[in-house]
Design a protein around this motif. Structure first.
Motif, PDB file in Angstrom:
ATOM      1  N   SER A  66    -105.569  32.334  25.338  1.00 45.61           N
ATOM      2  CA  SER A  66    -106.953  32.802  25.281  1.00 45.61           C
ATOM      3  C   SER A  66    -107.825  31.675  24.755  1.00 45.61           C
ATOM      4  O   SER A  66    -107.471  30.991  23.805  1.00 45.61           O
ATOM      5  N   THR A  67    -108.935  31.492  25.396  1.00 41.44           N
ATOM      6  CA  THR A  67    -109.806  30.385  25.027  1.00 41.44           C
ATOM      7  C   THR A  67    -110.741  30.792  23.896  1.00 41.44           C
ATOM      8  O   THR A  67    -111.360  31.837  23.933  1.00 41.44           O
ATOM      9  N   VAL A  68    -110.786  29.951  22.903  1.00 39.51           N
ATOM     10  CA  VAL A  68    -111.745  30.168  21.835  1.00 39.51           C
ATOM     11  C   VAL A  68    -112.805  29.092  21.952  1.00 39.51           C
ATOM     12  O   VAL A  68    -112.548  28.024  22.484  1.00 39.51           O
TER      13      VAL A  68
ATOM     14  N   LEU B 288    -114.931  26.159  20.582  1.00 37.01           N
ATOM     15  CA  LEU B 288    -114.717  25.168  19.550  1.00 37.01           C
ATOM     16  C   LEU B 288    -115.991  24.341  19.486  1.00 37.01           C
ATOM     17  O   LEU B 288    -116.436  23.826  20.498  1.00 37.01           O
TER      18      LEU B 288
ATOM     19  N   ARG C 125    -117.819  19.854  15.337  1.00 34.74           N
ATOM     20  CA  ARG C 125    -117.453  20.423  14.040  1.00 34.74           C
ATOM     21  C   ARG C 125    -116.854  19.395  13.092  1.00 34.74           C
ATOM     22  O   ARG C 125    -116.915  19.533  11.891  1.00 34.74           O
TER      23      ARG C 125
ATOM     24  N   GLY D   6    -111.367  24.137  27.156  1.00 36.54           N
ATOM     25  CA  GLY D   6    -110.498  25.300  27.174  1.00 36.54           C
ATOM     26  C   GLY D   6    -109.462  25.304  28.273  1.00 36.54           C
ATOM     27  O   GLY D   6    -108.795  26.300  28.499  1.00 36.54           O
TER      28      GLY D   6
ATOM     29  N   PRO E 142    -109.784  15.900  17.301  1.00 36.43           N
ATOM     30  CA  PRO E 142    -110.964  15.890  18.173  1.00 36.43           C
ATOM     31  C   PRO E 142    -110.992  17.078  19.144  1.00 36.43           C
ATOM     32  O   PRO E 142    -109.936  17.542  19.576  1.00 36.43           O
ATOM     33  N   PRO E 143    -112.193  17.557  19.471  1.00 40.74           N
ATOM     34  CA  PRO E 143    -112.321  18.643  20.446  1.00 40.74           C
ATOM     35  C   PRO E 143    -112.069  18.183  21.884  1.00 40.74           C
ATOM     36  O   PRO E 143    -111.882  19.028  22.758  1.00 40.74           O
TER      37      PRO E 143
ATOM     38  N   ALA F 108    -105.501  23.028  24.773  1.00 38.71           N
ATOM     39  CA  ALA F 108    -106.473  23.698  25.634  1.00 38.71           C
ATOM     40  C   ALA F 108    -106.694  25.125  25.165  1.00 38.71           C
ATOM     41  O   ALA F 108    -107.828  25.620  25.140  1.00 38.71           O
ATOM     42  N   ALA F 109    -105.616  25.793  24.746  1.00 45.21           N
ATOM     43  CA  ALA F 109    -105.723  27.173  24.274  1.00 45.21           C
ATOM     44  C   ALA F 109    -106.583  27.254  23.021  1.00 45.21           C
ATOM     45  O   ALA F 109    -107.224  28.264  22.752  1.00 45.21           O
ATOM     46  N   GLU F 110    -106.596  26.169  22.252  1.00 44.33           N
ATOM     47  CA  GLU F 110    -107.451  26.132  21.061  1.00 44.33           C
ATOM     48  C   GLU F 110    -108.911  25.904  21.415  1.00 44.33           C
ATOM     49  O   GLU F 110    -109.752  25.832  20.537  1.00 44.33           O
ATOM     50  N   GLY F 111    -109.183  25.748  22.700  1.00 41.81           N
ATOM     51  CA  GLY F 111    -110.558  25.584  23.149  1.00 41.81           C
ATOM     52  C   GLY F 111    -110.957  24.147  23.389  1.00 41.81           C
ATOM     53  O   GLY F 111    -112.110  23.842  23.679  1.00 41.81           O
ATOM     54  N   ARG F 112    -110.015  23.227  23.267  1.00 45.86           N
ATOM     55  CA  ARG F 112    -110.343  21.809  23.440  1.00 45.86           C
ATOM     56  C   ARG F 112    -110.414  21.426  24.913  1.00 45.86           C
ATOM     57  O   ARG F 112    -109.834  22.092  25.768  1.00 45.86           O
TER      58      ARG F 112
END
Lengths: 276, 309
Positions: free
Chosen positions: A8-10, A12, A16, B27, B146-147, B174-178
């Motif tokens: 699942s995409t959060v 970010l 930050r 993502g 880094p994102p 990617a799952a962390e939104g990066r």
């Protein structure tokens, strides 16, 4: 590190992690300082600078003290007190060249510029680290050589006091000249980007062409010889110059500093423009 | 998010990257696929501000890489060439990088642990294997947390376990939104890792689509049929709505599966000598797509022999 099964995409925040204020010149300087001292060639070069610079001075003074005290001597004892610095020059040149060309040889330059894209700042930090180290090492070496060499000269009664004309100036001048040479070599390295090529160019310019230039005829030839980087820059580092034709200490160093500055500006310009 | 628009790079008269435009969304894992010499690394170097584009631009989260105050905290990159000094230890290499972007020093040991190099942190990297070098490169990329993560050929030199590790890591990032952007010349690797695919050949974008679409479009499968009554069988299958292509006495059938073909032929009492489902691999699809754009192609022997005659 555990892996979550869901992808699942959060969201970010892309910024930050980015500090509000740009890491300053101090950060680049710290990075270059760590880089400089975490390769063996640096320690080796600095140790060799000291051993050659102070050691050769002590040796030449020990073996020539008696002759200098005798009536037949046609040289000033002052010329001998910094004799080893001639050899120490080589290590300063090696250190300055490697500071730049080792980055190109290994591909490190890409990591460096990815970390600090402002190239002018990278160059400035490198210059500060290099000249700072060489100034301290050069000055310490000159003093050590003086104390060791003068001990032999004193025994024959031809020693010079630190307060004598030009002695203290030559000690600090030794540091300045080493720092300048390192920077000169780094600038050539920046233009050539190849260790062997850059070393050859600088060593040839300082040692070979510098001496050959004195064979040039006429007033023109004399000026070229006086202005060769090694000849001009080294006057400041000796209490009494072996070469009577050389420029006066500070005049010579100013000429050398100007040459280094020009080369550095050209190198900086190329560095800014070229692909890494 | 990486935005590439109209990016062009020429070296002398050679065009390495030719008016390339695409975006890399966050993502998900975006694969950057192309044969060697296609322009992948050149594009990545321009992304990192190392090479100056001849035309066009590339931005990360809306600004050029070189305009970021602390680029390592915004974009982490593994560069293809090992950008390391062999005489420096892994920890020292990370230490100076951390210092340059004011990243806390404790992060150095964290990333060393993360990539499995903690035990050799003090070893000079010249003694590292190719795989260990790649792991250190990935540690560098993750140093600033880094994102956006850019990995140029990350699985080069890795053993199977390492390859799986990179794959899992990429998916997790990617799952962390990066934003995860990975280049490779291996289609098989990308098929397992990437959600989205950008294919480049000779400096031009050949495909920019989701991995699912790419598979659907390019990984065609067909039923291979051989029969002594091959004319009759072809007519029969065509009548049933299949697309039939005769190839060297074989029939390539699309639109019907192997079971349906077998039953139809059996009902009519015709003979079958072979009935096989043939799946063309993604590797084949990639080869077909980039065939004309391979820079250094090996010529088949026959062609060489013919040329010398």
């Amino acid at each position: 590190m555990t892996v979550t099964a869901t992808s699942s995409t959060v969201t970010l925040d892309p910024r930050r992690n980015v500090p509000g204020t740009r890491p300053g010149f101090g950060s680049t300087l710290r990075a270059e300082w760590i880089k400089f001292w975490t390769v063996r060639s640096t320690t080796w070069s600095v140790v060799m600078l000291f051993v050659l610079g102070a050691g050769m001075t002590a040796l030449i003074c020990a073996t020539n003290a008696e002759w200098l005290a005798s009536g037949e001597a046609d040289e000033d004892p002052g010329s001998f007190l910094t004799f080893g610095m001639t050899f120490a020059q080589i290590t300063a040149i090696v250190l300055g060249t490697l500071a730049v060309t080792s980055e190109y040889g290994t591909g490190m330059i890409r990591a460096t510029l990815a970390a600090t894209p402002r190239r002018g700042r990278v160059l400035a930090a490198k210059a500060v680290v290099l000249t700072g180290t060489l100034f301290v090492a050069g000055t310490v070496t000159a003093f050590a050589g003086y104390f060791a060499g003068n001990w032999f000269l004193d025994r024959e009664g031809v020693g010079l006091a630190l307060s004598d004309d030009g002695v203290l100036r030559a000690m600090l001048g030794g540091g300045l000249y080493m720092a300048g040479l390192g920077l000169f070599a780094a600038a050539v390295g920046l233009l050539v980007r190849h260790t062997a090529a850059a070393l050859s160019v600088v060593l040839a310019l300082v040692f070979v062409l510098g001496n050959m230039a004195f064979l040039l005829p006429g007033a023109w030839g004399e000026w070229i010889a006086k202005l060769m980087p090694g000849n001009a820059g080294s006057s400041v580092a000796v209490p009494v110059n072996f070469n009577p034709e050389a420029l006066a200490p500070w005049t010579g160093f100013a000429a050398f500093a100007a040459e280094t500055a020009v080369l550095l500006v050209v190198g900086w310009f190329a560095f800014q423009r070229r692909d890494a | 998010m990486i935005t590439v628009s109209g990016l062009t790079k020429t070296y002398g008269g050679t065009v390495a990257v030719d008016d390339v435009s695409f975006t890399v969304a966050d993502g998900r894992v975006t694969g950057f696929l192309g044969p060697n010499g296609a322009g992948k690394s050149t594009t990545m170097r321009m992304l990192l501000g190392l090479d100056r584009p001849t035309a066009g631009s590339v931005t990360v989260n809306g600004r050029r890489y070189q305009d970021s105050p602390a680029p390592l905290r915004e974009v982490g990159a593994l560069l293809e060439a090992r950008a390391l000094h062999p005489g420096r230890s892994a920890r020292d290499h990370l230490r100076w990088l951390a210092a340059s972007n004011r990243i806390r020093t404790s992060r150095v040991d964290e990333v060393l642990e993360l990539v499995g190099l903690a035990a050799v942190a003090g070893t000079r990297v010249g003694a590292f294997s190719l795989g260990m070098g790649q792991r250190l490169g990935i540690a560098v990329a993750l140093l600033g947390d880094p994102p956006v993560v850019v990995l140029d050929e990350p699985v080069n030199g890795l053993d199977p376990e390492g390859i799986r590790w990179v794959r899992t890591l990429a998916r997790q990032l990617a799952a962390e939104g990066r934003t995860v952007f990975i280049s490779s010349h291996l289609m098989s690797e990308m098929a397992l890792t990437a959600d989205h695919l950008v294919v480049i050949g000779r400096g031009r974008i050949l495909a920019d689509c989701s991995m699912r679409d790419f598979i659907a479009e390019h990984a065609a499968s067909y039923v291979l049929v051989r029969s002594p009554q091959h004319g009759q069988v072809a007519d029969l299958l065509r009548g049933a709505g299949a697309e039939v292509t005769p190839v060297d006495g074989e029939l390539h059938v699309q639109g019907l599966d192997a079971a349906a073909v077998g039953e139809l032929v059996g009902d009519k009492g015709l003979y079958l000598h072979e009935l096989t489902l043939v799946r063309s691999s993604l590797e084949d699809a990639f080869m077909t797509l980039t065939a004309s754009s391979v820079e250094y192609a090996a010529r088949p022997r026959t062609e060489l022999a013919g040329a010398s005659r």
